[in-house]
Scaffold this active site. Structure first.
Site, PDB file in Angstrom:
ATOM      1  N   LYS A  38       0.805  -1.217   0.000  1.00  0.00           N
ATOM      2  CA  LYS A  38       0.000   0.000   0.000  1.00  0.00           C
ATOM      3  C   LYS A  38       0.843   1.274   0.000  1.00  0.00           C
ATOM      4  CE  LYS A  38      -3.845  -2.223  -0.199  1.00  0.00           C
ATOM      5  NZ  LYS A  38      -4.884  -2.179   0.800  1.00  0.00           N
ATOM      6  N   SER A  52      -2.495 -12.116   4.729  1.00  0.00           N
ATOM      7  CA  SER A  52      -2.835 -11.922   3.323  1.00  0.00           C
ATOM      8  C   SER A  52      -1.778 -12.530   2.410  1.00  0.00           C
ATOM      9  CB  SER A  52      -3.014 -10.432   3.009  1.00  0.00           C
ATOM     10  OG  SER A  52      -1.852  -9.704   3.365  1.00  0.00           O
TER      11      SER A  52
END
Length: 376
Positions: free
Chosen positions: A66, A314
């Site tokens: 991110k 994740s």
């Protein structure tokens, strides 16, 4: 291009300097270090006859994929005039986007207000606050749509810049410019054919951006999109309802009917993001593979123990989807999976539930095998 000098051990036990990568360089500020993350082969977990690689996004400065969308969104807002010097940025996040934005805002001198559901790990809140952000915690039952609505309310009331990670074109555009080309160039340089690109989706920026680039320049590469089996929003076939916020269309109107709580933080919010929908409408995915929470956690733990790769849930989910794909792929196939972040973001989550802080019986036995500390 900078050249990094590192020491390489030779057969005659002498050390020599060898240039290895342009990552070792002198940079004008921390945001310039985003990207160019390494791709590493799995040596003990992949099926025989199939090569599985992972792109380790935790090599970004604030340890997640991110960081890419954070700098992409801020640079686009600066260029368009939507964000002025000394302005305030507001965003809803499960943590990693907020951390990336906090880094960029700290470096650029912007204020940052984050809205984050209470269900996400507390260490993420602390990291953002340490970077100077203010973190507003929304009720857990309201999920991602709740924190998103709060950010929208604040932006409208105070005139702050709403980052819109789930809707903005800047998200996928940055991945199309960086992540996709990095993958293609790396495999081309080594003379390897890339057969499968495997990933999940949070905002969908990597899927739509990097996936779109890979599909364009390497149409034979199959894109495998993954999502939790108990939150199979894409697989449900049910479209996401949307609304207009502050003159822009695309925000979720409400939670998706197929969503249920899952432990894969950063993946599959309780709506299909507009950014992800763009890739879905282009039919970038060749297959959708479902994974479950326990398998994702176990795979992340296996990556640590068997490969020395220290990633979050994740990352475990993405690699689990890659291993499922690899098990049925033709011999000689090559896969790459995205590992979004580091395990250190998950210390208070189920990923570490079985990891004890105190010595276990086996460790105590080893400890007692020598005298020191026996009388303590």
């Amino acid at each position: 291009m900078g050249v990094c000098t590192s020491r390489t051990h030779t057969r005659d036990n002498m050390w020599q300097l060898k240039g290895v990568t342009d990552r070792c360089n002198i940079y004008s500020d921390i945001t310039k270090t985003v990207g160019q993350t390494p791709i590493v082969k799995l040596n003990r977990m992949a099926p025989e006859g199939v090569s599985v690689y992972v792109k380790l996004e935790y090599f970004n400065p604030l340890s997640s994929v991110k960081d890419r969308l954070a700098i992409g969104i801020i640079e686009e807002a600066e260029a368009s005039g939507a964000l002025k010097p000394g302005g305030t940025v507001v965003e809803a996040t499960s943590g990693n986007t907020g951390i990336g934005l906090a880094m960029v805002c700290a470096q650029r001198g912007y204020k940052l207000v984050i809205c984050m559901a209470a269900s996400f790990s507390v260490e993420r809140r602390k990291i953002m606050r340490m970077l100077g952000a203010q973190v507003l915690v929304t009720p857990a039952p309201l999920g991602a749509t709740g924190m998103t609505q709060k950010a929208e309310e604040l932006a409208e009331k105070h005139g702050w810049f709403l980052a819109r990670q789930f809707e903005t074109d800047a998200n996928a555009a940055y991945h199309r410019k960086t992540t996709g080309p990095e993958i293609v160039a790396a495999f081309k340089e080594k003379g390897l054919k890339l057969d499968y690109f495997v990933l999940g989706y949070g905002t969908g920026g990597t899927f739509s951006g990097a996936g779109g680039y890979i599909k364009e320049v390497s149409p034979e590469t199959k894109i495998i999109l993954s999502e939790p089996d108990n939150a199979a929003l894409v697989s449900s076939g049910v479209e996401q309802e949307r609304k207009e916020v502050m003159g822009k269309f695309g925000a979720p109107k409400g939670a998706h009917s197929a969503w249920k709580p899952h432990p894969i933080q950063g993946w599959t919010p309780n709506f299909i993001p507009y950014v992800a929908e763009d890739g879905l409408k282009k039919k970038l995915q060749d297959e959708v593979v479902l994974v479950n929470g326990p398998d994702s956690i176990q795979t992340a733990q296996d990556l640590a123990v068997k490969e020395g790769i220290f990633c979050g849930i994740s990352g475990g989910a993405s690699v689990k989807a890659a291993l499922i794909t690899a098990a049925k792929a033709p011999p000689g196939s090559t896969l790459v999976a995205i590992v979004p972040d580091t395990a250190e973001r998950y210390m208070s989550t189920p990923l570490f539930a079985s990891i004890e802080a105190e010595m276990n019986a086996e460790e105590l036995e080893i400890f007692k095998s020598t005298p020191l500390g026996q009388d303590a």
